[in-house]
Write an enzyme that holds these catalytic residues in place. Structure first.
Site, short mmCIF file in Angstrom:
data_model
loop_
_atom_site.label_atom_id
_atom_site.label_comp_id
_atom_site.label_asym_id
_atom_site.label_seq_id
_atom_site.Cartn_x
_atom_site.Cartn_y
_atom_site.Cartn_z
CE LYS A 44 49.79 23.94 37.43
NZ LYS A 44 51.09 24.63 37.20
CG ASN A 68 58.52 25.08 36.33
OD1 ASN A 68 57.57 24.81 35.59
ND2 ASN A 68 58.75 26.31 36.77
N GLY A 71 54.13 22.44 32.38
CA GLY A 71 53.15 22.32 31.29
C GLY A 71 51.71 22.32 31.76
CB CYS A 128 51.96 29.30 31.40
SG CYS A 128 52.73 27.66 31.50
CG ASN A 130 56.98 26.02 31.68
OD1 ASN A 130 58.00 26.51 31.18
ND2 ASN A 130 56.70 26.08 32.97
CG ASN A 192 54.87 32.55 35.43
OD1 ASN A 192 55.56 31.64 35.91
ND2 ASN A 192 53.67 32.33 34.93
N GLY A 247 58.74 35.96 43.41
CA GLY A 247 60.04 35.69 42.82
C GLY A 247 61.18 35.83 43.82
N GLY A 248 61.83 34.70 44.07
CA GLY A 248 63.06 34.72 44.86
C GLY A 248 62.89 34.88 46.35
CB THR A 270 61.89 28.10 44.14
OG1 THR A 270 61.67 28.30 42.74
CG2 THR A 270 63.00 27.08 44.33
C1 SIN Z 1 53.51 25.25 34.52
O1 SIN Z 1 52.56 24.54 34.85
O2 SIN Z 1 54.20 24.97 33.52
C2 SIN Z 1 53.86 26.47 35.31
C3 SIN Z 1 52.79 27.47 35.21
C4 SIN Z 1 53.31 28.83 34.94
O3 SIN Z 1 54.52 29.07 34.96
O4 SIN Z 1 52.50 29.72 34.69
#
Ligand code: SIN
Length: 309
Positions: A44, A68, A71, A128, A130, A192, A247-248, A270
């Site tokens: 992560k 999503n 964060g 990111c 978010n 991303n 992606g996808g 996903t």
């Molecule tokens: C996230 O934790 O918000 C997703 C991380 C990302 O999209 O880089």
């Protein structure tokens, strides 16, 4: 069928791994990826300190993918560095995703990773969407340039970058020109999530996730053509670098498309979230069957061979 792949002169049993953020926050999840049919796996995206992330609900699946706004919930970089220290690299290669909230945070984490002297490969997350108040670095070309200059100087080892999607040829050109200034940027992960989209529930007349008034990054079917375009755009513009597609991807055919577009490895987001790590065996099987039907004996022969009209 030879599904083996290569990145940074490292051999992979197959091109598949998770997209950072999916199934990789805790040691148990990482062990699940280690024990799956994925060719490698990634932790992560980490920050200097532990983060709880955004308020829930913050992930929502739809018939066409997901939205999503997590964060960056993570256990702090030392947790993932401990995992990387204890990891048996004979099993499969391991990537570490780093997403500091500032240049200084990134340099501090990268110095610790460098000093650990491990075979883990760093993917620096510049995209990111978010974290409230923190724009995506790779949408600010001057900030991205500064980040890559400082990272190259201080880290001093080959690394990769996780990029957001771009939607304009001028932006592909400008981003690629910056990446090409830095030889230590050895690979480019595209893409991303497409940031700051909005999914609406008709019955509830409401957004579906809580953070940022419902705005979040979308993945899944929504993003496959955008991901393929970004993979191919950077594959063409950055011949000294490799590209990781993301992606996808939910079938072997989708993996094949990413390979044709120029991806050396392919991440799954996903669809992994929805199906679990068993997806990697299915995707490898579907990819092998497709390659056999088309008369290929390895994936090397497919890489970047997309034809134009
Ligand atoms: C996230 O934790 O918000 C997703 C991380 C990302 O999209 O880089």
């Amino acid at each position: 069928m030879d599904l083996s792949a290569s990145l940074l002169d490292i051999r992979f049993a197959n091109p598949l791994l998770n997209a950072s953020g999916v199934w990789c926050r805790y040691n148990e999840e990482l062990d699940g990826l280690r024990d799956s049919a994925a060719g490698s796996f990634i932790t992560k995206s980490c920050t200097l300190a532990t983060r709880a992330g955004n308020p829930e609900p913050r992930y929502y699946a739809t018939p066409l993918g997901s939205i999503n706004s997590m964060g960056l919930p993570n256990e702090g970089y030392t947790y993932y560095l401990d995992y990387a220290r204890a990891y048996d690299y004979a099993k499969k290669p391991l990537f570490m995703s780093v997403a500091g909230l500032s240049l200084e945070d990134n340099l501090a984490m990268l110095a610790a990773i460098r000093d650990a002297g491990l075979p883990a490969v760093v993917e620096l997350n510049l995209s990111c969407p978010n974290v409230p108040g923190k724009p995506q670095i790779a949408y600010d070309f001057a900030a991205m340039d500064r980040m890559l200059e400082a990272t190259s100087r201080e880290y001093g080892r080959p690394f990769g970058v996780k990029m957001p999607p771009y939607f304009d040829i001028a932006h592909f050109d400008e981003a690629a020109a910056i990446l090409n200034k830095y030889p230590l940027v050895a690979f480019i992960t595209c893409i991303n999530s497409i940031g700051n989209a909005l999914v609406i529930d008709i019955e509830q007349e409401s957004v579906v996730i809580k953070p940022k008034d419902g705005f979040g990054g979308i993945g899944g079917d929504y993003v496959l053509p955008t991901a393929l375009a970004n993979v191919n755009a950077f594959f063409r513009r950055c011949p000294q670098k490799q590209v990781i597609g993301c992606g996808g991807v939910k079938t072997g055919e989708h993996v094949f498309m990413h390979l044709l577009a120029g991806a050396s490895l392919v991440q799954v987001g996903t669809a992994l979230q929805e199906e679990g790590p068993g997806i990697f065996a299915r995707l490898n099987g579907e990819l092998a069957a497709l390659l056999e039907r088309k008369g290929y004996t390895s994936i090397e022969a497919v890489l970047g061979k997309l034809k134009t009209l």
